[in-house]
Write a protein that holds these residues in place. Structure first.
Motif, PDB file in Angstrom:
ATOM      1  N   MET A   6      -5.720  11.238 -37.966  1.00  0.00           N
ATOM      2  CA  MET A   6      -5.708  12.467 -39.275  1.00  0.00           C
ATOM      3  C   MET A   6      -4.888  11.824 -39.885  1.00  0.00           C
ATOM      4  N   THR A   7      -5.681  11.158 -41.454  1.00  0.00           N
ATOM      5  CA  THR A   7      -4.387  10.504 -42.182  1.00  0.00           C
ATOM      6  C   THR A   7      -4.779  11.343 -44.015  1.00  0.00           C
ATOM      7  N   ALA A   8      -3.786  11.567 -44.110  1.00  0.00           N
ATOM      8  CA  ALA A   8      -4.193  12.972 -45.536  1.00  0.00           C
ATOM      9  C   ALA A   8      -3.918  11.718 -46.885  1.00  0.00           C
ATOM     10  N   PHE A   9      -3.809  12.010 -47.800  1.00  0.00           N
ATOM     11  CA  PHE A   9      -3.781  11.160 -49.105  1.00  0.00           C
ATOM     12  C   PHE A   9      -2.937  11.670 -50.235  1.00  0.00           C
ATOM     13  N   VAL A  10      -2.574  10.201 -50.772  1.00  0.00           N
ATOM     14  CA  VAL A  10      -1.942  11.295 -52.807  1.00  0.00           C
ATOM     15  C   VAL A  10      -2.809   9.671 -52.890  1.00  0.00           C
ATOM     16  N   ILE A  11      -3.253  10.773 -53.970  1.00  0.00           N
ATOM     17  CA  ILE A  11      -3.882   9.614 -54.624  1.00  0.00           C
ATOM     18  C   ILE A  11      -3.919   9.504 -55.966  1.00  0.00           C
ATOM     19  N   ASN A  12      -3.019   8.288 -56.730  1.00  0.00           N
ATOM     20  CA  ASN A  12      -2.691   8.012 -57.757  1.00  0.00           C
ATOM     21  C   ASN A  12      -1.116   8.850 -58.556  1.00  0.00           C
ATOM     22  N   ASN A  13      -0.680   9.378 -57.231  1.00  0.00           N
ATOM     23  CA  ASN A  13       0.772  10.352 -57.028  1.00  0.00           C
ATOM     24  C   ASN A  13      -0.158  11.719 -58.292  1.00  0.00           C
ATOM     25  N   LYS A  14      -1.293  12.124 -58.359  1.00  0.00           N
ATOM     26  CA  LYS A  14      -2.164  12.839 -59.000  1.00  0.00           C
ATOM     27  C   LYS A  14      -2.901  14.106 -58.088  1.00  0.00           C
ATOM     28  N   VAL A  15      -2.636  13.672 -56.816  1.00  0.00           N
ATOM     29  CA  VAL A  15      -4.005  13.945 -56.279  1.00  0.00           C
ATOM     30  C   VAL A  15      -3.391  14.084 -55.090  1.00  0.00           C
ATOM     31  N   LEU A  16      -3.430  15.219 -54.113  1.00  0.00           N
ATOM     32  CA  LEU A  16      -3.616  15.400 -52.649  1.00  0.00           C
ATOM     33  C   LEU A  16      -4.528  15.835 -51.729  1.00  0.00           C
ATOM     34  N   TYR A  17      -5.081  15.014 -50.753  1.00  0.00           N
ATOM     35  CA  TYR A  17      -6.092  15.557 -50.060  1.00  0.00           C
ATOM     36  C   TYR A  17      -5.407  15.393 -48.825  1.00  0.00           C
ATOM     37  N   PRO A  18      -5.323  16.555 -48.642  1.00  0.00           N
ATOM     38  CA  PRO A  18      -4.172  17.524 -46.925  1.00  0.00           C
ATOM     39  C   PRO A  18      -5.437  17.388 -45.811  1.00  0.00           C
ATOM     40  N   VAL A  19      -6.746  16.788 -46.504  1.00  0.00           N
ATOM     41  CA  VAL A  19      -7.781  17.241 -45.139  1.00  0.00           C
ATOM     42  C   VAL A  19      -7.568  18.466 -43.988  1.00  0.00           C
ATOM     43  N   ASP A  20      -7.983  18.405 -43.344  1.00  0.00           N
ATOM     44  CA  ASP A  20      -7.846  19.517 -42.315  1.00  0.00           C
ATOM     45  C   ASP A  20      -6.538  20.581 -41.835  1.00  0.00           C
ATOM     46  N   ASP A  29       3.025  22.717 -43.133  1.00  0.00           N
ATOM     47  CA  ASP A  29       4.598  22.167 -44.190  1.00  0.00           C
ATOM     48  C   ASP A  29       4.147  20.671 -44.229  1.00  0.00           C
ATOM     49  N   GLU A  30       3.716  19.993 -43.159  1.00  0.00           N
ATOM     50  CA  GLU A  30       3.652  18.708 -43.141  1.00  0.00           C
ATOM     51  C   GLU A  30       3.822  17.806 -44.930  1.00  0.00           C
ATOM     52  N   LEU A  31       3.182  18.611 -45.366  1.00  0.00           N
ATOM     53  CA  LEU A  31       2.444  17.992 -46.883  1.00  0.00           C
ATOM     54  C   LEU A  31       3.631  18.435 -48.290  1.00  0.00           C
ATOM     55  N   THR A  86      -7.951  31.711 -41.849  1.00  0.00           N
ATOM     56  CA  THR A  86      -8.085  32.330 -42.942  1.00  0.00           C
ATOM     57  C   THR A  86      -8.721  31.984 -44.633  1.00  0.00           C
ATOM     58  N   GLU A  87      -8.688  33.437 -44.927  1.00  0.00           N
ATOM     59  CA  GLU A  87      -9.118  32.998 -45.992  1.00  0.00           C
ATOM     60  C   GLU A  87      -7.422  33.119 -46.049  1.00  0.00           C
ATOM     61  N   ARG A  88      -6.618  34.055 -45.939  1.00  0.00           N
ATOM     62  CA  ARG A  88      -5.206  34.569 -46.302  1.00  0.00           C
ATOM     63  C   ARG A  88      -4.344  33.288 -45.940  1.00  0.00           C
ATOM     64  N   GLY A  89      -5.042  32.205 -44.506  1.00  0.00           N
ATOM     65  CA  GLY A  89      -3.914  31.030 -44.527  1.00  0.00           C
ATOM     66  C   GLY A  89      -4.377  29.859 -45.399  1.00  0.00           C
ATOM     67  N   ILE A  90      -5.722  30.179 -45.984  1.00  0.00           N
ATOM     68  CA  ILE A  90      -6.083  28.473 -47.198  1.00  0.00           C
ATOM     69  C   ILE A  90      -4.751  29.507 -48.091  1.00  0.00           C
ATOM     70  N   ALA A  91      -5.379  29.904 -48.171  1.00  0.00           N
ATOM     71  CA  ALA A  91      -4.631  30.584 -49.802  1.00  0.00           C
ATOM     72  C   ALA A  91      -3.181  30.549 -49.752  1.00  0.00           C
ATOM     73  N   ALA A  92      -2.460  31.101 -48.492  1.00  0.00           N
ATOM     74  CA  ALA A  92      -1.037  30.463 -48.087  1.00  0.00           C
ATOM     75  C   ALA A  92      -0.253  29.145 -48.100  1.00  0.00           C
ATOM     76  N   PHE A  93      -1.275  28.404 -47.885  1.00  0.00           N
ATOM     77  CA  PHE A  93      -0.941  26.969 -47.754  1.00  0.00           C
ATOM     78  C   PHE A  93      -0.396  26.718 -49.054  1.00  0.00           C
ATOM     79  N   ALA A  94      -1.626  26.576 -49.904  1.00  0.00           N
ATOM     80  CA  ALA A  94      -1.875  26.118 -51.711  1.00  0.00           C
ATOM     81  C   ALA A  94      -1.064  27.170 -52.356  1.00  0.00           C
ATOM     82  N   ASP A  95      -0.411  28.933 -52.077  1.00  0.00           N
ATOM     83  CA  ASP A  95       0.605  29.159 -52.612  1.00  0.00           C
ATOM     84  C   ASP A  95       2.128  28.227 -52.186  1.00  0.00           C
TER      85      ASP A  95
END
Length: 219
Positions: free
Chosen positions: A121-135, A139-141, A160-169
């Protein structure tokens, strides 16, 4: 730069006249709310990994039937494209220019699934503004903490919702565009978005509620 969501993780980026499509998979097309004709004029297509909600060979071929887009992907997906007689440009790590877009490709680890092998799997940063971590929610990103816009998983069998929010936090983006929820009913998505929005607004993070097919945000 305009970013439009066509259900699940199918995303169309538009900038300086170039249209760049990510991950037109089954969950976007299965109910025919999204069709190949919507992507006439797309210049480039990026596929992040081989899972069917992100890549489907017949769907890819149907889009290529209405546009002459160039395909970009990694080796694992590329094997399937080659078998079907489709050409692609390999993109697995590092920076690449696609039209006016600057993409930084980052190899990442897909979250574990029940009785399912881990795909490339390949994640992408687009124009240094958008992070698409995919799935991934790992902490790799973390090096992209503080990015302008995070494309954030909102529902998934591996999270889980808590895990998703923790990543974004941890990532602390300025804005969030929710993705990866194409299999959920509309009423459920609305409920979850309200919950996420309340959580992130406390931190001064803007959470975009996008409900309609093709709804967009601008950076």
């Amino acid at each position: 730069m305009k970013i439009s969501k066509y259900l699940h993780s199918c995303l169309l980026f538009e900038f300086d006249g170039h249209k760049l499509l990510f991950d037109p998979g089954q969950f976007s097309f299965t109910e025919e709310r999204v069709t190949a004709d919507m992507f006439k004029g797309v210049n480039s297509i990026v596929i992040t990994h081989i899972h069917p909600d992100h890549f489907d060979l017949e769907i890819t071929q149907s889009i290529l039937a209405v546009t002459d887009a160039q395909l970009y992907t990694n080796s694992q997906v590329g094997e399937q494209l080659t078998k079907a007689g489709l050409t692609f440009i390999l993109i697995e790590e590092g920076e690449i220019n696609i039209g006016p877009f600057i993409l930084n490709a980052v190899p990442v680890t897909h979250e574990a699934l029940l009785d399912n092998p881990t795909p490339q799997m390949t994640a992408f940063v687009i124009n240094n503004k958008v992070l698409y971590p995919v799935d991934t929610l790992s902490d790799e990103l973390i090096g992209y903490k503080g990015i302008e816009l995070l494309l954030m998983i909102t529902t998934a069998p591996f999270a889980t919702e808590r895990g998703i929010a923790a990543f974004a936090d941890k990532m602390q983006p300025k804005q969030i565009l929710p993705v990866h929820d194409g299999y959920a009913r509309d009423f459920f998505i609305q409920q979850r978005y309200a919950n996420y929005k309340k959580h992130f607004e406390k931190q001064g993070i803007k959470f975009h509620e996008v409900y309609e097919v093709g709804a967009s945000v601008n950076l």
